[in-house]
Design a protein around this motif. Structure first.
Motif, PDB file in Angstrom:
ATOM      1  N   GLU A 156      10.484  -0.678  -7.347  1.00 19.97           N
ATOM      2  CA  GLU A 156      11.128   0.301  -8.228  1.00 19.97           C
ATOM      3  C   GLU A 156      12.657   0.242  -8.123  1.00 19.97           C
ATOM      4  OE1 GLU A 156       9.582   4.137  -7.477  1.00 19.97           O
ATOM      5  OE2 GLU A 156       7.624   3.725  -8.353  1.00 19.97           O
ATOM      6  N   GLY A 157      13.176   0.032  -6.912  1.00 22.04           N
ATOM      7  CA  GLY A 157      14.628   0.069  -6.777  1.00 22.04           C
ATOM      8  C   GLY A 157      15.223  -1.142  -6.086  1.00 22.04           C
ATOM      9  N   VAL A 158      14.441  -2.171  -5.821  1.00 23.95           N
ATOM     10  CA  VAL A 158      14.967  -3.312  -5.080  1.00 23.95           C
ATOM     11  C   VAL A 158      14.207  -4.583  -5.452  1.00 23.95           C
ATOM     12  CG1 VAL A 158      13.413  -3.013  -3.118  1.00 23.95           C
ATOM     13  CG2 VAL A 158      15.635  -4.091  -2.744  1.00 23.95           C
ATOM     14  N   ILE A 159      14.892  -5.708  -5.353  1.00 20.73           N
ATOM     15  CA  ILE A 159      14.263  -7.017  -5.546  1.00 20.73           C
ATOM     16  C   ILE A 159      14.191  -7.680  -4.165  1.00 20.73           C
ATOM     17  CG2 ILE A 159      14.412  -9.245  -6.715  1.00 20.73           C
ATOM     18  CD1 ILE A 159      16.344  -7.863  -8.717  1.00 20.73           C
ATOM     19  N   GLN A 160      12.972  -8.016  -3.741  1.00 27.15           N
ATOM     20  CA  GLN A 160      12.775  -8.710  -2.461  1.00 27.15           C
ATOM     21  C   GLN A 160      12.437 -10.177  -2.722  1.00 27.15           C
ATOM     22  OE1 GLN A 160       9.710  -5.909  -1.000  1.00 27.15           O
ATOM     23  NE2 GLN A 160      11.013  -5.683   0.831  1.00 27.15           N
ATOM     24  N   ILE A 161      13.063 -11.068  -1.947  1.00 25.92           N
ATOM     25  CA  ILE A 161      12.829 -12.514  -2.100  1.00 25.92           C
ATOM     26  C   ILE A 161      12.351 -13.055  -0.756  1.00 25.92           C
ATOM     27  CG2 ILE A 161      13.868 -14.727  -2.706  1.00 25.92           C
ATOM     28  CD1 ILE A 161      15.943 -13.137  -4.327  1.00 25.92           C
ATOM     29  N   PHE A 162      11.181 -13.728  -0.787  1.00 28.38           N
ATOM     30  CA  PHE A 162      10.566 -14.290   0.417  1.00 28.38           C
ATOM     31  C   PHE A 162      10.446 -15.807   0.269  1.00 28.38           C
ATOM     32  CE2 PHE A 162       9.030  -9.969  -0.077  1.00 28.38           C
ATOM     33  CZ  PHE A 162       9.211  -9.425   1.194  1.00 28.38           C
ATOM     34  N   ASN A 163      10.449 -16.487   1.428  1.00 26.34           N
ATOM     35  CA  ASN A 163      10.283 -17.943   1.466  1.00 26.34           C
ATOM     36  C   ASN A 163       8.811 -18.252   1.718  1.00 26.34           C
ATOM     37  OD1 ASN A 163      10.229 -20.696   2.312  1.00 26.34           O
ATOM     38  ND2 ASN A 163      12.406 -20.563   2.808  1.00 26.34           N
ATOM     39  N   LEU A 164       8.167 -18.982   0.789  1.00 24.17           N
ATOM     40  CA  LEU A 164       6.745 -19.291   0.918  1.00 24.17           C
ATOM     41  C   LEU A 164       6.467 -20.495   1.818  1.00 24.17           C
ATOM     42  CD1 LEU A 164       5.490 -18.647  -2.721  1.00 24.17           C
ATOM     43  CD2 LEU A 164       5.081 -17.265  -0.677  1.00 24.17           C
ATOM     44  N   ALA A 195       0.812  -1.218   0.000  1.00 25.77           N
ATOM     45  CA  ALA A 195       0.000   0.000   0.000  1.00 25.77           C
ATOM     46  C   ALA A 195       0.845   1.267   0.000  1.00 25.77           C
ATOM     47  CB  ALA A 195      -0.932  -0.006   1.217  1.00 25.77           C
ATOM     48  N   ALA A 196       2.148   1.120   0.118  1.00 26.24           N
ATOM     49  CA  ALA A 196       3.025   2.294   0.132  1.00 26.24           C
ATOM     50  C   ALA A 196       3.101   2.911  -1.255  1.00 26.24           C
ATOM     51  CB  ALA A 196       4.414   1.898   0.625  1.00 26.24           C
ATOM     52  N   LYS A 197       3.036   4.238  -1.340  1.00 25.66           N
ATOM     53  CA  LYS A 197       3.028   4.908  -2.650  1.00 25.66           C
ATOM     54  C   LYS A 197       4.446   5.054  -3.206  1.00 25.66           C
ATOM     55  CE  LYS A 197      -1.245   7.451  -1.905  1.00 25.66           C
ATOM     56  NZ  LYS A 197      -1.920   8.774  -1.867  1.00 25.66           N
ATOM     57  N   GLY A 198       5.462   5.192  -2.320  1.00 21.52           N
ATOM     58  CA  GLY A 198       6.829   5.271  -2.787  1.00 21.52           C
ATOM     59  C   GLY A 198       7.417   3.883  -2.962  1.00 21.52           C
ATOM     60  N   ASN A 199       8.315   3.740  -3.945  1.00 23.96           N
ATOM     61  CA  ASN A 199       8.962   2.443  -4.200  1.00 23.96           C
ATOM     62  C   ASN A 199       7.921   1.347  -4.378  1.00 23.96           C
ATOM     63  OD1 ASN A 199      11.090   0.752  -4.635  1.00 23.96           O
ATOM     64  ND2 ASN A 199      11.643   0.544  -2.463  1.00 23.96           N
ATOM     65  N   SER A 200       6.998   1.576  -5.279  1.00 25.50           N
ATOM     66  CA  SER A 200       5.854   0.680  -5.454  1.00 25.50           C
ATOM     67  C   SER A 200       6.255  -0.629  -6.120  1.00 25.50           C
ATOM     68  CB  SER A 200       4.791   1.374  -6.297  1.00 25.50           C
ATOM     69  OG  SER A 200       5.335   1.689  -7.571  1.00 25.50           O
ATOM     70  N   ILE A 201       5.385  -1.622  -5.970  1.00 23.86           N
ATOM     71  CA  ILE A 201       5.604  -2.946  -6.562  1.00 23.86           C
ATOM     72  C   ILE A 201       5.393  -2.852  -8.069  1.00 23.86           C
ATOM     73  CG2 ILE A 201       4.741  -5.303  -6.649  1.00 23.86           C
ATOM     74  CD1 ILE A 201       4.042  -5.051  -3.701  1.00 23.86           C
ATOM     75  N   GLN A 202       6.354  -3.470  -8.807  1.00 27.99           N
ATOM     76  CA  GLN A 202       6.271  -3.496 -10.264  1.00 27.99           C
ATOM     77  C   GLN A 202       5.834  -4.863 -10.778  1.00 27.99           C
ATOM     78  OE1 GLN A 202       6.887  -0.535 -12.056  1.00 27.99           O
ATOM     79  NE2 GLN A 202       6.895   0.229  -9.940  1.00 27.99           N
ATOM     80  N   ASP A 203       6.259  -5.936 -10.089  1.00 30.16           N
ATOM     81  CA  ASP A 203       5.912  -7.271 -10.566  1.00 30.16           C
ATOM     82  C   ASP A 203       6.107  -8.260  -9.407  1.00 30.16           C
ATOM     83  OD1 ASP A 203       5.080  -9.293 -12.175  1.00 30.16           O
ATOM     84  OD2 ASP A 203       6.839  -9.268 -13.533  1.00 30.16           O
ATOM     85  N   ILE A 204       5.348  -9.358  -9.480  1.00 28.92           N
ATOM     86  CA  ILE A 204       5.477 -10.430  -8.478  1.00 28.92           C
ATOM     87  C   ILE A 204       5.481 -11.764  -9.226  1.00 28.92           C
ATOM     88  CG2 ILE A 204       4.460 -11.591  -6.495  1.00 28.92           C
ATOM     89  CD1 ILE A 204       3.161  -8.987  -5.694  1.00 28.92           C
ATOM     90  N   LYS A 205       6.444 -12.622  -8.911  1.00 29.14           N
ATOM     91  CA  LYS A 205       6.515 -13.949  -9.534  1.00 29.14           C
ATOM     92  C   LYS A 205       6.875 -14.982  -8.460  1.00 29.14           C
ATOM     93  CE  LYS A 205       5.801 -13.216 -13.967  1.00 29.14           C
ATOM     94  NZ  LYS A 205       5.382 -11.792 -13.891  1.00 29.14           N
ATOM     95  N   ILE A 206       6.588 -16.249  -8.791  1.00 27.22           N
ATOM     96  CA  ILE A 206       6.941 -17.370  -7.902  1.00 27.22           C
ATOM     97  C   ILE A 206       7.973 -18.242  -8.612  1.00 27.22           C
ATOM     98  CG2 ILE A 206       6.123 -19.466  -6.751  1.00 27.22           C
ATOM     99  CD1 ILE A 206       3.415 -18.108  -6.414  1.00 27.22           C
TER     100      ILE A 206
END
Length: 793
Positions: free
Chosen positions: A112-120, A91-102
């Motif tokens: 916008e400026g970072v790639i985050q990786i989470f463990n499902l 919901a944050a307006k800055g550094n918004s999400i561009q894409d999500i993949k599994i």
């Protein structure tokens, strides 16, 4: 080429559709919903909550939906799964999400400026990868083990698009990297995600992981955590033992705890040594429980090693079980001595089923250590080692030296171990007497067990030897001898020899106590010891134990122990002597109740004997009265003495008459003997006597009536018995002559059918008739339940 399948009516517009087996997922304007294509049922299961990036996907047959800042997981029917949310700040307006993949079990979120990786699997953040400055992420593409990330540069005049390829790091490399960073929990998660317990080599992989994790923690000085990992793996104990400086010898130089403990913190070093001891003990217990040490000593033992050992010398090497056990035992003993851990030393030598240490080497090592060991731990260990090696006499010498140092803890330990050796391994008389002395002086109760609970004593030593030996021990002489005699008396079936000795011992203690107060007899001694031992002596004499009453009586005579003398005379049936003492005790106040009670308690008829002694006492009183008359003329003192004599004689005379009246009908009063004792000056009826006064005639009447009543009772009883016998004989004759006529009108009392024509029937003594087969018990009447087997008819 395609063929038309089913058609699916959707009730309202949507932006995206996802297929999960037979259920479709839709992203509507504000909600996420499912639709069953077979039933057409629509069910909303999540709100978007103002998310700027609506997202719906399937992971392992569950829904992933982005709601607000959270990506949450739902089952196929849309029910939320517990503890399955990731905060991605959607919901944050800055550094918004561009894409999500599994990708596999990773959720890749491109901002916008970072790639985050989470463990499902555990919903944790794994990694963040920053884009270059000025770059904005555009989209993500996943294929096999690669991820393509597209990013555009916005700072240059001409836009530049860059494609970055990220490869999935193999789990083995991930684990190694995480362990290297001491991120043990994260490494364990990666291992669990990529290895299933159902795999054939799962246990091997798990053991290798635990070895790596354990060593990494150990090198980081996190000893308690390291121990938890080593507890379930086949580690090489030599790797740990080498960490203690000079423990494996000075020939080779190993990396040690001192090198790992770079800060030089002494408490950390000691904690490390304690952990090494615990790990070595743990390995020893495992080997002892897994192998037959005596039979499988030549077996080669293999180990699992970390990829980068602290000391490389042991990796890839093996040793025999005998070699390993010898090394472990040698090192443990040295470590216990180094740490001055006496408790662990004692436990080690007592519980080890098999001891494989090099005895000769360890003896020399301990003797050398003892020279500079003020705590005596080396000597204690040497004593334990000698005892375990069956060198019991040498061990006893060491324990005796330790016990004589005057330190309570050492003395108590030395006494306990000395007692243990003497009880279980020594039967020689001289050795027993030599080394038991210290234990007897320091701890008499424990020392006596050497002689009271020793199964080997009968081979070389007698009870008399022990009694004589205990009598020579200074300080506790009386108590030691006394306790041993009490043990013999209570535990042995014997002829009374030890009971005699114990009784004489009690008398000796009493005599010493009386002598200490400079008194001749115990009547004037107020000493608790005297009363204590008199009670013990009385209890012993009244017991069923055999003893020589004559011998004991000689020992108590002259000590004023009248109660004991009376008891001993009674044991010998010397009632006259006992009565003499009792009369003397009651003489001043003319109170002979104890004498009377004594006569009543004995099985013999003693009341006439007591009466005879009272008559003699009466005669002495009369003589004293006559003598006092001649003294009466000498003045006032003579008159008082004469009056006192007359009063005493009168009271004694009255007591004798009351004694006759009281026991006139007593079975233990021999009337014939009494008649011969009655003095001639007693008249049948005293003149002036009232009805309540006692006269000789009354005694005679009571005696004769009692004897006559007994005689008559005997005659009546004899006559009744004769009549009863005659009645029985008459009943027998009557029964023998009895006859019975059974007609058709006589009925069985059980079945109510006629007895006429019956082949057999039964007649009970009370006249009841039954068929023979209608009666279960021929002794019990079926009509009245009277049991005739208990009666005479």
């Amino acid at each position: 080429m395609f063929a038309k399948g089913f058609e699916l009516p959707v009730p309202r517009s949507f932006t995206e559709i996802v297929w999960n087996d037979k259920v479709f997922g839709f992203i509507f304007k504000k909600t996420y919903a499912t639709l069953n294509h077979q039933t057409g049922a629509v069910a909303e299961f999540a709100q978007m909550n103002n998310t700027l990036y609506p997202y719906l996907a399937v992971f392992r047959e569950n829904w992933l939906a982005l709601s607000g800042d959270q990506i949450s997981m739902y089952d196929k029917l849309g029910k939320p799964l517990p503890n399955s949310s990731i905060n991605v700040h959607a919901a944050a307006k800055g550094n918004s999400i561009q894409d999500i993949k599994i990708q596999n079990y990773y959720l890749i979120v491109l901002r916008e400026g970072v790639i985050q990786i989470f463990n499902l699997v555990d919903f944790s953040e794994v990694q963040e990868i920053d884009l270059e400055r000025g770059e904005v992420g555009r989209f993500v593409s996943c294929e096999a083990n690669r991820v393509l990330v597209c990013a555009e540069s916005s700072q240059k005049k001409e836009s530049l698009t860059r494609v970055m390829c990220l490869r999935t790091v193999p789990p083995k490399e991930q684990i190694a990297w995480l362990l290297g960073q001491t991120k043990i929990d994260e490494a364990r998660k990666v291992f669990s995600h990529n290895n299933s317990p159902t795999d054939t080599n799962y246990e091997t992989k798990k053991e290798a992981f635990n070895v790596e994790a354990g060593w990494q923690l150990f090198k980081e000085l996190r000893f308690d955590e390291a121990f938890e990992f080593f507890g379930s793996v086949n580690y090489d104990p030599r790797e740990f033992l080498a960490l203690v400086p000079d423990l494996l010898g000075k020939d080779k130089k190993y990396l040690t705890l001192t090198d790992l403990n770079k800060t030089g913190n002494e408490s950390i070093y000691k904690e490390g040594v304690r952990t090494i001891i615990n790990l070595t003990e743990y390995k020893r217990k495992y080997l002892e429980s897994s192998f037959d040490i005596e039979k499988e000593g030549k077996t080669q033992v293999e180990f699992i090693y970390p990829s980068t050992p602290v000391n490389e010398e042991f990796k890839g090497t093996s040793c025999t079980l005998d070699e390993l056990m010898e090394l472990i035992d040698n090192c443990l003993i040295k470590l216990y001595v180094q740490e001055k851990d006496v408790r662990q030393l004692q436990n080690f030598f007592e519980t080890a089923k098999v001891l494989k240490c090099n005895y000769r080497e360890m003896r020399e090592h301990l003797k050398n250590c003892a020279k500079a060991d003020e705590s005596s731990t080396s000597d204690i260990c040497l004593a334990f080692l000698l005892s375990r090696g069956a060198s019991y006499v040498e061990a006893l010498e060491v324990w005796q030296t330790l016990g004589n140092k005057g330190i309570k803890e050492l003395r108590d330990l030395a006494c306990g171990e000395t007692s243990n050796i003497l009880l279980n391994h020594i039967s020689d008389k001289e050795l027993l007497f030599k080394y038991a002395r210290m234990v007897l002086i320091v701890n008499p109760d424990e020392g006596l067990k050497i002689f009271t609970h020793n199964p080997n004593l009968h081979r070389s030593i007698t009870e008399d030897d022990i009694i004589e030996y205990l009598g020579r021990i200074n300080g506790s002489k009386m108590q030691l001898k006394e306790n041993y005699l009490e043990h013999l008396v209570s535990s042995k079936e014997e002829d009374g020899r030890f009971t005699n000795l114990l009784a004489l011992h009690y008398i000796e203690v009493i005599a010493d106590a009386v002598k200490a107060e400079d008194k001749k007899t115990i009547e004037v001694v107020f000493n608790p010891i005297v009363q204590k031992y008199r009670d013990r002596l009385s209890k012993l004499l009244r017991s069923s134990k055999p003893y020589n009453a004559s011998r004991i009586l000689e020992a108590v005579k002259g000590m004023g122990m009248s109660d004991e003398e009376i008891l001993l005379y009674s044991k010998q049936k010397k009632h006259a002597e006992a009565l003499t003492i009792l009369i003397e005790l009651g003489r001043p106040s003319i109170d002979f109740a104890r004498a009377e009670q004594y006569c009543l308690e004995q099985p013999d008829s003693l009341l006439a004997d007591l009466f005879e002694k009272l008559m003699r006492l009466r005669g002495e009183a009369k003589v004293a009265v006559e003598k006092s008359r001649s003294e009466e003329a000498k003045g006032e003192a003579g008159e008082k003495e004469a009056e006192s004599a007359r009063q005493y004689a009168a009271e004694l005379e009255q007591y004798c008459k009351e004694f006759l009246k009281k026991h006139a009908c007593d079975e233990k009063m021999n009337a014939g003997k009494v008649f011969g004792i009655i003095p001639d000056d007693w008249r049948l009826v005293e003149e002036g006597d009232g009805q309540e006064d006692f006269s000789l005639l009354q005694y005679l009447e009571l005696t004769f009536n009692n004897r006559l009543e007994k005689t008559n009772n005997l005659k009546v009883g004899k006559r009744a018995a004769e009549m009863y016998k005659l009645n029985l004989e008459a009943d027998l004759v009557r029964l023998q002559k009895a006859h019975l006529i059974v007609t058709t009108d006589r009925m069985c009392k059980v079945c109510n059918r006629s007895l006429g024509g019956a082949r057999s029937f039964h007649v009970f003594p009370n006249g009841v008739l039954t068929h023979s087969n209608c009666t279960k018990d021929l002794s019990i009447c079926p009509l009245t339940n009277i049991n005739f087997s208990n009666k005479i008819y």
